[in-house]
Design an enzyme around this catalytic site. Structure first.
Site, PDB file in Angstrom:
ATOM      1  N   LYS A   9       0.697  -1.074  -0.008  1.00 35.14           N
ATOM      2  CA  LYS A   9       0.088   0.171   0.217  1.00 35.14           C
ATOM      3  C   LYS A   9       0.824   1.262  -0.048  1.00 35.14           C
ATOM      4  CE  LYS A   9      -3.499   2.167   2.887  1.00 35.14           C
ATOM      5  NZ  LYS A   9      -4.256   2.001   4.037  1.00 35.14           N
ATOM      6  N   SER A  25      -2.272   2.715 -17.775  1.00 38.68           N
ATOM      7  CA  SER A  25      -1.275   2.308 -16.868  1.00 38.68           C
ATOM      8  C   SER A  25      -1.079   3.497 -15.653  1.00 38.68           C
ATOM      9  CB  SER A  25      -0.024   1.899 -17.201  1.00 38.68           C
ATOM     10  OG  SER A  25       0.800   2.995 -17.798  1.00 38.68           O
ATOM     11  N   THR A  57      -5.360  -0.805 -12.732  1.00 43.58           N
ATOM     12  CA  THR A  57      -4.372  -0.519 -13.983  1.00 43.58           C
ATOM     13  C   THR A  57      -3.373  -1.398 -13.396  1.00 43.58           C
ATOM     14  OG1 THR A  57      -3.728   1.103 -15.323  1.00 43.58           O
ATOM     15  CG2 THR A  57      -3.629   1.582 -13.090  1.00 43.58           C
ATOM     16  N   TYR A  58      -1.991  -1.053 -14.338  1.00 39.69           N
ATOM     17  CA  TYR A  58      -0.832  -1.815 -13.894  1.00 39.69           C
ATOM     18  C   TYR A  58       0.047  -0.868 -13.834  1.00 39.69           C
ATOM     19  CZ  TYR A  58       0.023  -1.183 -18.881  1.00 39.69           C
ATOM     20  OH  TYR A  58       0.274  -0.916 -20.061  1.00 39.69           O
ATOM     21  N   GLY A  73      -3.533   7.132 -20.165  1.00 35.77           N
ATOM     22  CA  GLY A  73      -4.748   6.498 -20.936  1.00 35.77           C
ATOM     23  C   GLY A  73      -5.862   6.913 -20.338  1.00 35.77           C
TER      24      GLY A  73
END
Length: 115
Positions: A9, A25, A57-58, A73
């Protein structure tokens, strides 16, 4: 049995950029990633404290020491620069292991790793 538990976290980071023209991302300062035990490509949940948005997201590695937290994005439409967010990642683990597992929790100071 495997269960999904909190692994890492980043608590209360500030969004520094929102880049609509990038293909998805979140870019995060490499120092923050290391402190939080997160890696590029890892799936994360982003919780925006300012507007209540929650999305997945990544991670993409950002420049070390830059303090960068940039939503790219489509996610760029869900935040504003200056918003305060919580970034969470999870892990699958055996139920017994999960009982004693301690997640890595980082409280950045101005998007920098605290000393």
């Amino acid at each position: 049995m495997l269960i999904e538990v909190l692994k890492s976290k980043l608590h209360c980071v500030t969004v520094t950029e929102a880049n609509l023209n990038y293909m998805g991302s979140i870019t995060i300062d490499e120092a923050l990633l290391e402190a939080a035990n997160m890696i590029p490509g890892e799936k994360v949940h982003v919780l925006d404290n300012n507007n209540g948005e929650r999305f997945e997201t990544y991670i993409i590695r950002g420049e070390r020491g830059s303090g960068c937290v940039c939503l790219n994005g489509a996610a760029a439409r869900r935040v504003q620069v200056g918003d305060v967010c919580i970034i969470l990642s999870y892990a699958l683990m055996d139920f017994e292991e999960a009982k004693t597992f301690k997640p890595t929790v980082v409280f950045p100071e101005g998007n920098k790793v605290p000393r």
